[in-house]
Design a protein around this motif. Structure first.
Motif, mmCIF file in Angstrom:
data_model
loop_
_atom_site.group_PDB
_atom_site.id
_atom_site.type_symbol
_atom_site.label_atom_id
_atom_site.label_comp_id
_atom_site.label_asym_id
_atom_site.label_seq_id
_atom_site.Cartn_x
_atom_site.Cartn_y
_atom_site.Cartn_z
ATOM 1 N N SER A 1 0.769 -1.158 -0.078
ATOM 2 C CA SER A 1 -0.076 0.093 0.094
ATOM 3 C C SER A 1 0.795 1.321 0.002
ATOM 4 O O SER A 1 2.048 1.247 0.359
ATOM 5 C CB SER A 1 -0.940 -0.043 1.220
ATOM 6 O OG SER A 1 -0.109 0.069 2.314
ATOM 7 N N ASP B 1 -1.379 5.478 2.800
ATOM 8 C CA ASP B 1 -2.920 5.167 3.314
ATOM 9 C C ASP B 1 -2.678 5.835 4.677
ATOM 10 O O ASP B 1 -1.507 6.315 5.104
ATOM 11 C CB ASP B 1 -3.020 3.832 3.274
ATOM 12 C CG ASP B 1 -2.032 2.953 3.904
ATOM 13 O OD1 ASP B 1 -2.196 2.637 5.014
ATOM 14 O OD2 ASP B 1 -0.884 2.833 3.291
ATOM 15 N N ASP B 2 -3.659 5.711 5.473
ATOM 16 C CA ASP B 2 -3.794 6.005 6.788
ATOM 17 C C ASP B 2 -2.911 5.467 7.890
ATOM 18 O O ASP B 2 -2.855 5.536 8.853
ATOM 19 C CB ASP B 2 -5.227 6.399 7.354
ATOM 20 C CG ASP B 2 -5.986 5.091 7.310
ATOM 21 O OD1 ASP B 2 -5.463 3.885 6.973
ATOM 22 O OD2 ASP B 2 -7.154 5.107 7.567
ATOM 23 N N GLY B 3 -2.308 4.165 7.328
ATOM 24 C CA GLY B 3 -1.505 3.191 8.195
ATOM 25 C C GLY B 3 -2.345 2.393 9.233
ATOM 26 O O GLY B 3 -1.688 1.713 10.065
ATOM 27 N N ASN B 4 -3.536 2.537 8.977
ATOM 28 C CA ASN B 4 -4.490 1.347 9.729
ATOM 29 C C ASN B 4 -4.933 0.214 8.858
ATOM 30 O O ASN B 4 -6.039 -0.216 9.469
ATOM 31 C CB ASN B 4 -5.513 2.182 10.274
ATOM 32 C CG ASN B 4 -4.854 3.372 11.342
ATOM 33 O OD1 ASN B 4 -4.111 3.058 12.083
ATOM 34 N ND2 ASN B 4 -5.550 4.465 11.451
ATOM 35 N N LEU B 5 -4.421 -0.213 7.839
ATOM 36 C CA LEU B 5 -4.810 -1.272 7.045
ATOM 37 C C LEU B 5 -4.680 -2.574 7.632
ATOM 38 O O LEU B 5 -3.385 -2.726 7.997
ATOM 39 C CB LEU B 5 -4.264 -1.208 5.310
ATOM 40 C CG LEU B 5 -4.838 -0.130 4.639
ATOM 41 C CD1 LEU B 5 -4.154 -0.152 3.329
ATOM 42 C CD2 LEU B 5 -6.173 -0.609 4.519
ATOM 43 N N PRO B 6 -5.470 -3.413 7.839
ATOM 44 C CA PRO B 6 -5.371 -4.797 8.360
ATOM 45 C C PRO B 6 -4.496 -5.741 7.211
ATOM 46 O O PRO B 6 -4.277 -5.250 5.988
ATOM 47 C CB PRO B 6 -6.753 -5.304 8.331
ATOM 48 C CG PRO B 6 -7.750 -4.662 7.536
ATOM 49 C CD PRO B 6 -7.118 -3.244 7.323
ATOM 50 N N GLU B 7 -3.889 -6.685 7.544
ATOM 51 C CA GLU B 7 -3.273 -7.413 6.549
ATOM 52 C C GLU B 7 -4.321 -8.123 5.782
ATOM 53 O O GLU B 7 -3.905 -8.588 4.343
ATOM 54 C CB GLU B 7 -2.628 -8.642 7.346
ATOM 55 C CG GLU B 7 -1.263 -8.063 7.990
ATOM 56 C CD GLU B 7 -0.425 -9.197 8.715
ATOM 57 O OE1 GLU B 7 -0.909 -10.572 8.407
ATOM 58 O OE2 GLU B 7 0.475 -9.035 9.174
ATOM 59 N N GLU C 1 -15.581 -4.461 2.763
ATOM 60 C CA GLU C 1 -14.642 -3.317 2.766
ATOM 61 C C GLU C 1 -14.033 -2.938 1.340
ATOM 62 O O GLU C 1 -14.114 -1.681 0.902
ATOM 63 C CB GLU C 1 -13.530 -3.627 3.663
ATOM 64 C CG GLU C 1 -14.060 -3.744 5.119
ATOM 65 C CD GLU C 1 -12.775 -4.005 5.970
ATOM 66 O OE1 GLU C 1 -12.268 -3.026 6.631
ATOM 67 O OE2 GLU C 1 -12.337 -4.791 5.934
#
Length: 569
Positions: free
Chosen positions: A94, A97-103, A109
């Motif tokens: 990625s 992004d906001d850094g809060n993406l799950p794996e 979603e």
């Protein structure tokens, strides 16, 4: 295959190859332009890029896949973010992004991003097939600026009066982003506007569509009470494809490669067809200048043929022309040799003729001076002897002049024939008897063999007798005493009469036989002091041809000579 067909085949092949190369070059150029246009579209708005643009924008390793720096820079320039997923929804990489993406992302979603454009952002996705990791999904998102501007502008809008009343800071933002805001009524009439937008008094459905096509980000809000609508959007940046292409080094590399190929093809084509033609023209020029030889290089080697005589590869297309020029060169060289030989023979003949005229003239002049001299008294017997000698020499000179006149008349076809039908058996028999009855011919043997049947032919008696007599005299002149001369007559299928004059004398060499009928050639005979005129056999051949016949000679040294005269009956 002749030259015409070979040229047709060669030009068809060359045209086919040229068309193929031209098509390949056009496809290459078209592909290069397409690549640069795609690059430009992606640089303006990544959302407009085709899925093929992204096929080489990733790096693969044993751990998965990652986004290349170039694509990240493009997304960053457009304030966008990227997410790379596999078919199972696992996040491979990625950016921004906001850094809060799950794996791992759930289906809902991903679907919300694919289908939901909101005030928070605009989203685009591509399915990338046949990569090293199978099918991948790339999500691209960016902030929906138009929706944000519209949310900021909406509280200040006076719907009743149709006024935007935009705040100063919002106007600054719109100006920086080359954006605009329109307030239109239910009928499409423009009530108020701000920003860089095409001026229109009213908007139809078509014009609204055109406005949307020129907009990179847009949003609309309608007031339920008044039915009026406010539209916000940012002007799409103009396409800089041409400028991008002209600034790209790879484009110039493609152009240079195409030019090199074009120049190389032109030089190859000129070498294949032009160089051989120039050499042929040089060859023809050599022939025109009297140099009967092929063009040669600095080593004095032929430019066209190898040492073994075979035509070189680049001249094989013209091998028929080469063969023709070789034949022409050989003929011209032979003609030149024969011409020189003829000139030498003519000079020798003129020299001999001068001698032949000078000798009898000297005799006549000497005897005349003796008769004229008062110092001597000549008897009647001596005077008759002197007169006989002078008469003999005069007769020889008259015969010589007659032969000269005759040969030129024959050459200019000015000798008419008065033909009569004669019995060749009797005609030739009488000629042979005349030679037998002449005491001067007592040293030679004569025989005659008549045809079994009567053979008649239409001939001019005067000139045909000259033919037979010339051949008999020639056999006597160039053979020693005791030689037997045989004459015989036969017929070929009642259409042709054959007269053969043969002897068992000394024969002739091949070089003498080849020149026997030349007008200025004379053979030699050590047994005969007479030099002759050099015209007898040349006249004989012309007279035979004038009768529509032919003459052939065969001879063998020490075995004799055979002359064959054939005339139509």
């Amino acid at each position: 295959m002749n030259l015409h067909k070979r040229f047709m085949v060669q030009f068809f092949i060359q045209l086919f190859l040229l068309s193929f190369v031209f098509l390949l070059l056009m496809l290459t150029l078209w592909g290069a332009i397409g690549y640069f246009v795609t690059e430009d579209e992606a640089a303006r708005d990544l959302a407009d890029a085709d899925s093929s643009y992204f096929m080489n924008q990733f790096e693969f390793d044993e751990n998965g896949a990652s986004i290349k720096k170039g694509l990240k820079k493009t997304a960053e320039a457009q304030d966008g973010w990227l997410i790379l997923l596999n078919r199972d929804g696992r996040v491979l990489d990625s950016f921004n992004d906001d850094g809060n993406l799950p794996e791992q992302l759930a289906v809902e979603e991903v679907a919300s991003w694919m289908w939901d454009d909101s005030a928070e952002g605009q989203y685009t996705y591509w399915e990338l097939e046949n990569t090293e990791r199978g099918s991948l999904f790339l999500l691209y998102g960016k902030e929906n600026l138009a929706a944000k501007w519209l949310a900021s502008a909406e509280p200040a809008i006076d719907w009743e009066k149709g006024e935007l009343n935009l705040a100063a800071d919002l106007k600054t933002q719109l100006k920086e982003k080359t954006a605009w805001v329109l307030l239109i009524g239910k009928d499409g009439i423009v009530l108020d506007s701000y920003g860089d937008v095409r001026e229109q008094e009213s908007y139809t459905i078509k014009k609204i569509g055109e406005l949307a096509a020129d907009t990179r980000s847009a949003a609309i809000k309608t007031d339920p009470a008044t039915g009026k609508s406010v539209i916000a959007g940012a002007v799409a940046p103009p396409s800089d494809a041409l400028e991008t292409i002209l600034k790209t080094r790879n484009f110039y590399i493609v152009i240079v490669v195409l030019l090199i190929l074009l120049i190389g093809g032109t030089l190859w084509y000129a070498r294949k067809f032009g160089v051989p033609l120039l050499v042929m023209m040089q060859w023809i020029k050599n022939l025109g200048d009297g140099r009967y030889e092929q063009p040669v290089n600095q080593k004095n080697e032929s430019l066209i043929t190898k040492r073994n005589g075979k035509v070189k590869k680049k001249y094989r297309l013209y091998k028929d022309l080469v063969a023709t020029l070789e034949q022409l060169t050989a003929k011209l060289k032979l003609h030149q040799h024969q011409q020189k030989q003829l000139e030498r023979t003519r000079e020798d003949w003129i020299s001999g003729l001068s001698h032949d005229l000078k000798t009898p003239l000297s005799s006549i002049s000497g005897y005349a001076q003796m008769l004229e001299s008062p110092d001597y008294e000549w008897s009647a017997q001596e005077i008759r002897e002197f007169a006989a000698i002078m008469n003999d020499k005069s007769t020889y000179m008259m015969d010589l002049l007659e032969e000269l006149t005759l040969t030129f008349r024959l050459k200019n076809q000015a000798l008419p024939l008065s033909k009569e039908t004669v019995n060749l058996n009797e005609f030739v028999r009488r000629i042979v008897i005349q030679f037998i009855n002449d005491p001067a011919n007592g040293n030679w043997k004569f025989s005659f063999h008549a045809a079994s049947d009567s053979v008649e032919a239409a001939v001019d008696p005067k000139w045909f007798q000259r033919i037979i007599e010339n051949l008999i005299v020639n056999a006597m002149k160039y053979n020693p005493a005791g030689t037997e001369i045989k004459l015989s007559i036969s017929a070929i299928e009642q259409h042709l009469a054959v007269i053969i004059i043969e002897d068992d004398g000394v024969g002739m060499k091949a070089e003498v036989l080849d020149k026997l009928f030349d007008r200025y050639y004379r053979g030699t005979n050590t047994e005969d002091s007479s030099t002759g005129t050099g015209l007898g056999l040349a006249i004989t051949k012309q007279l035979v041809q004038l009768h529509g016949g032919s003459i052939q000679v065969a001879s063998t040294i020490e075995k004799g000579t055979s002359v064959r005269v054939i005339v139509p009956v």
